[in-house]
Motif scaffolding. Structure first.
Motif, PDB file in Angstrom:
ATOM      1  N   VAL A  18       0.837  -1.201   0.000  1.00  0.00           N
ATOM      2  CA  VAL A  18       0.000   0.000   0.000  1.00  0.00           C
ATOM      3  C   VAL A  18       0.873   1.252   0.000  1.00  0.00           C
ATOM      4  N   GLY A  19       2.119   1.118   0.469  1.00  0.00           N
ATOM      5  CA  GLY A  19       3.025   2.262   0.492  1.00  0.00           C
ATOM      6  C   GLY A  19       3.724   2.475   1.817  1.00  0.00           C
ATOM      7  N   PHE A  20       3.378   1.687   2.838  1.00  0.00           N
ATOM      8  CA  PHE A  20       4.070   1.778   4.117  1.00  0.00           C
ATOM      9  C   PHE A  20       5.487   1.217   3.964  1.00  0.00           C
ATOM     10  N   SER A  21       6.387   1.638   4.840  1.00  0.00           N
ATOM     11  CA  SER A  21       7.772   1.172   4.766  1.00  0.00           C
ATOM     12  C   SER A  21       8.190   0.540   6.087  1.00  0.00           C
ATOM     13  N   VAL A  22       9.051  -0.458   5.991  1.00  0.00           N
ATOM     14  CA  VAL A  22       9.531  -1.174   7.176  1.00  0.00           C
ATOM     15  C   VAL A  22      10.503  -0.289   7.948  1.00  0.00           C
ATOM     16  N   VAL A  23      10.385  -0.294   9.262  1.00  0.00           N
ATOM     17  CA  VAL A  23      11.301   0.454  10.119  1.00  0.00           C
ATOM     18  C   VAL A  23      12.565  -0.380  10.323  1.00  0.00           C
ATOM     19  N   ALA A  24      13.696   0.169   9.923  1.00  0.00           N
ATOM     20  CA  ALA A  24      14.967  -0.545  10.055  1.00  0.00           C
ATOM     21  C   ALA A  24      15.518  -0.369  11.470  1.00  0.00           C
ATOM     22  N   PRO A  25      16.115  -1.401  12.043  1.00  0.00           N
ATOM     23  CA  PRO A  25      16.713  -1.273  13.380  1.00  0.00           C
ATOM     24  C   PRO A  25      17.853  -0.258  13.382  1.00  0.00           C
ATOM     25  N   ASP A  26      17.948   0.524  14.469  1.00  0.00           N
ATOM     26  CA  ASP A  26      19.089   1.414  14.655  1.00  0.00           C
ATOM     27  C   ASP A  26      20.062   0.849  15.687  1.00  0.00           C
ATOM     28  N   ASN A  27      19.747  -0.363  16.185  1.00  0.00           N
ATOM     29  CA  ASN A  27      20.579  -1.097  17.146  1.00  0.00           C
ATOM     30  C   ASN A  27      20.701  -0.403  18.498  1.00  0.00           C
ATOM     31  N   LEU A  28      19.801   0.512  18.774  1.00  0.00           N
ATOM     32  CA  LEU A  28      19.740   1.131  20.092  1.00  0.00           C
ATOM     33  C   LEU A  28      18.284   1.238  20.529  1.00  0.00           C
ATOM     34  N   TYR A  29      17.553   2.091  19.845  1.00  0.00           N
ATOM     35  CA  TYR A  29      16.137   2.278  20.128  1.00  0.00           C
ATOM     36  C   TYR A  29      15.335   1.078  19.622  1.00  0.00           C
ATOM     37  N   ILE A  30      15.694   0.607  18.445  1.00  0.00           N
ATOM     38  CA  ILE A  30      15.057  -0.562  17.831  1.00  0.00           C
ATOM     39  C   ILE A  30      16.158  -1.520  17.406  1.00  0.00           C
ATOM     40  N   PHE A  31      16.013  -2.789  17.758  1.00  0.00           N
ATOM     41  CA  PHE A  31      17.061  -3.756  17.449  1.00  0.00           C
ATOM     42  C   PHE A  31      16.437  -5.129  17.224  1.00  0.00           C
ATOM     43  N   ASN A  32      17.207  -6.013  16.636  1.00  0.00           N
ATOM     44  CA  ASN A  32      16.763  -7.380  16.403  1.00  0.00           C
ATOM     45  C   ASN A  32      17.161  -8.257  17.582  1.00  0.00           C
ATOM     46  N   GLY A  33      16.178  -8.937  18.160  1.00  0.00           N
ATOM     47  CA  GLY A  33      16.422  -9.852  19.265  1.00  0.00           C
ATOM     48  C   GLY A  33      15.955 -11.247  18.910  1.00  0.00           C
ATOM     49  N   ALA A  34      16.045 -12.152  19.862  1.00  0.00           N
ATOM     50  CA  ALA A  34      15.646 -13.538  19.616  1.00  0.00           C
ATOM     51  C   ALA A  34      14.183 -13.665  19.180  1.00  0.00           C
ATOM     52  N   PRO A  35      13.237 -12.905  19.793  1.00  0.00           N
ATOM     53  CA  PRO A  35      11.835 -13.030  19.356  1.00  0.00           C
ATOM     54  C   PRO A  35      11.539 -12.327  18.037  1.00  0.00           C
ATOM     55  N   GLY A  36      12.477 -11.482  17.565  1.00  0.00           N
ATOM     56  CA  GLY A  36      12.245 -10.691  16.362  1.00  0.00           C
ATOM     57  C   GLY A  36      12.639  -9.249  16.601  1.00  0.00           C
ATOM     58  N   LYS A  37      11.970  -8.334  15.930  1.00  0.00           N
ATOM     59  CA  LYS A  37      12.276  -6.914  16.087  1.00  0.00           C
ATOM     60  C   LYS A  37      11.815  -6.443  17.461  1.00  0.00           C
ATOM     61  N   MET A  38      12.680  -5.695  18.153  1.00  0.00           N
ATOM     62  CA  MET A  38      12.396  -5.225  19.507  1.00  0.00           C
ATOM     63  C   MET A  38      12.416  -3.700  19.531  1.00  0.00           C
ATOM     64  N   ILE A  39      11.584  -3.129  20.412  1.00  0.00           N
ATOM     65  CA  ILE A  39      11.515  -1.677  20.547  1.00  0.00           C
ATOM     66  C   ILE A  39      11.588  -1.310  22.025  1.00  0.00           C
ATOM     67  N   GLN A  40      12.354  -0.274  22.315  1.00  0.00           N
ATOM     68  CA  GLN A  40      12.534   0.156  23.696  1.00  0.00           C
ATOM     69  C   GLN A  40      11.295   0.884  24.202  1.00  0.00           C
ATOM     70  N   GLY A  41      10.943   0.609  25.462  1.00  0.00           N
ATOM     71  CA  GLY A  41       9.914   1.361  26.160  1.00  0.00           C
ATOM     72  C   GLY A  41      10.504   1.995  27.402  1.00  0.00           C
ATOM     73  N   LEU A  42       9.719   2.792  28.092  1.00  0.00           N
ATOM     74  CA  LEU A  42      10.205   3.438  29.306  1.00  0.00           C
ATOM     75  C   LEU A  42      10.519   2.413  30.386  1.00  0.00           C
ATOM     76  N   GLY A  43       9.670   1.384  30.490  1.00  0.00           N
ATOM     77  CA  GLY A  43       9.851   0.410  31.557  1.00  0.00           C
ATOM     78  C   GLY A  43      10.406  -0.922  31.114  1.00  0.00           C
ATOM     79  N   ALA A  44      10.321  -1.235  29.821  1.00  0.00           N
ATOM     80  CA  ALA A  44      10.770  -2.542  29.337  1.00  0.00           C
ATOM     81  C   ALA A  44      10.979  -2.475  27.834  1.00  0.00           C
ATOM     82  N   VAL A  45      11.596  -3.524  27.309  1.00  0.00           N
ATOM     83  CA  VAL A  45      11.731  -3.662  25.864  1.00  0.00           C
ATOM     84  C   VAL A  45      10.618  -4.586  25.379  1.00  0.00           C
ATOM     85  N   HIS A  46      10.104  -4.327  24.177  1.00  0.00           N
ATOM     86  CA  HIS A  46       8.930  -5.048  23.691  1.00  0.00           C
ATOM     87  C   HIS A  46       9.184  -5.619  22.306  1.00  0.00           C
TER      88      HIS A  46
END
Length: 319
Positions: A18-46
């Motif tokens: 449709v035109g959306f684009s994938v967010v690439a990991p920056d290896n800090l705020y967003i990174f690749n982990g064992a479950p897949g793509k991870m994103i930082q939160g204030l209290g935990a990573v998700h």
């Protein structure tokens, strides 16, 4: 490959087309982990099932991103899942990079540069479910403007089920789990289907915060006029949105249909409730789509003339 992963791949690639684009990991705020793509939160990573940026950003506002939680439950999604998603949205939107260096730098009145210079985003979180939502879950999601996505009435849905439930299309209890050596072939089939579906798809955001996947069966050339009309006949069938010369199919959560029907005792009352709900929930939409392979954003409004004529017809019935 598990069922949830297959569902994530399908939803992600439909939106990419449709035109959306994938967010690439920056290896800090967003990174690749064992479950897949991870994103930082204030209290935990998700874990972020599907994380995308819209094709067009809104000027004068923080840049936005869309995180979709894909649920492959054999039952309907309930209140606890919606509560969890509300908490997820709060946590990732309140995240900030503040450490001892940043706090120390803030004490200096003559500081000349930022310790951490990174782009901030506003995140919307949606839920996509294989088997729908309970009415309480829909009510809570609507209150907090959490979009609820489902496709089980859409024309392409059975084709997706054939890929992940061969021989078990109508068996909701069947748990798809392919062998590792089959994953690549199945993923390719799912992506190919998503590409074909995406060619006919636009995504609308309503004034009530709901996301609608608008599927056009009449043409691959997506186009919209300035206004539109809505049509619905049977609970088992998708809605129709007509704009310009095109007809689009989409689904709405059952709670809106139930709102129409819960207190309606005759056909006239049902029509009155339908008009009221169209105005309240669906009067304006922002639509994202591709035209000649370029991303487009357009505001469309409900056809006021059709609503007026519908009201006039109802008044004649009342006499």
């Amino acid at each position: 490959m598990k069922l949830g992963k297959a569902f994530e791949i399908f939803v992600e690639h439909v939106l990419i087309n449709v035109g959306f684009s994938v967010v690439a990991p920056d290896n800090l705020y967003i990174f690749n982990g064992a479950p897949g793509k991870m994103i930082q939160g204030l209290g935990a990573v998700h874990n972020a099932d599907v994380l995308l940026e819209p094709p067009v950003q809104t000027p004068f506002y923080s840049q936005t991103r869309l995180l979709i939680e894909c649920k492959d439950y054999s039952r309907r999604v309930g209140l606890n899942t919606v509560r969890s998603v509300i908490g997820l949205r709060e946590d990732i939107n309140h995240f900030d990079l503040v450490d001892i260096d940043e706090l120390t730098a803030r004490r200096r009145q003559n500081r000349h540069e930022l310790v951490h210079n990174y782009e901030r985003y506003s995140y919307q979180v949606a839920i996509a479910a294989l088997n729908g939502y309970t009415i309480p879950a829909q009510s809570l999601a609507a209150t907090y403007r959490i979009p609820l996505l489902e496709f089980n009435r859409m024309p392409f849905w059975r084709e997706f089920l054939r890929l992940i439930r061969p021989g078990y299309v109508d068996d909701l209890s069947y748990r798809f789990n392919s062998e590792h050596n089959e994953d690549m072939a199945i993923e390719t089939q799912i992506i190919n289907l998503a590409v074909e579906v995406g060619k006919h798809m636009a995504v609308a955001v309503t004034n009530s915060g709901q996301m609608l996947f608008l599927y056009c069966m009449t043409s691959e050339q997506i186009q919209f006029g300035d206004d539109y009309s809505l049509h619905w006949s049977e609970p088992e069938l998708p809605w129709q949105l007509r704009s310009g010369s095109q007809i689009y199919f989409f689904q709405l959560p059952d709670s809106i249909m139930k709102r129409w029907l819960s207190h309606a005792t005759d056909e006239l009352q049902i029509k009155k409730e339908a008009i009221h709900c169209k105005e309240q929930f669906l009067s304006n939409m922002v639509v994202y789509y591709k035209y000649n392979e370029r991303p487009v954003i357009k505001m469309i409004s409900i056809d006021e003339n059709q609503l007026r004529l519908a009201r006039e017809r109802l008044q004649t019935y009342d006499i």
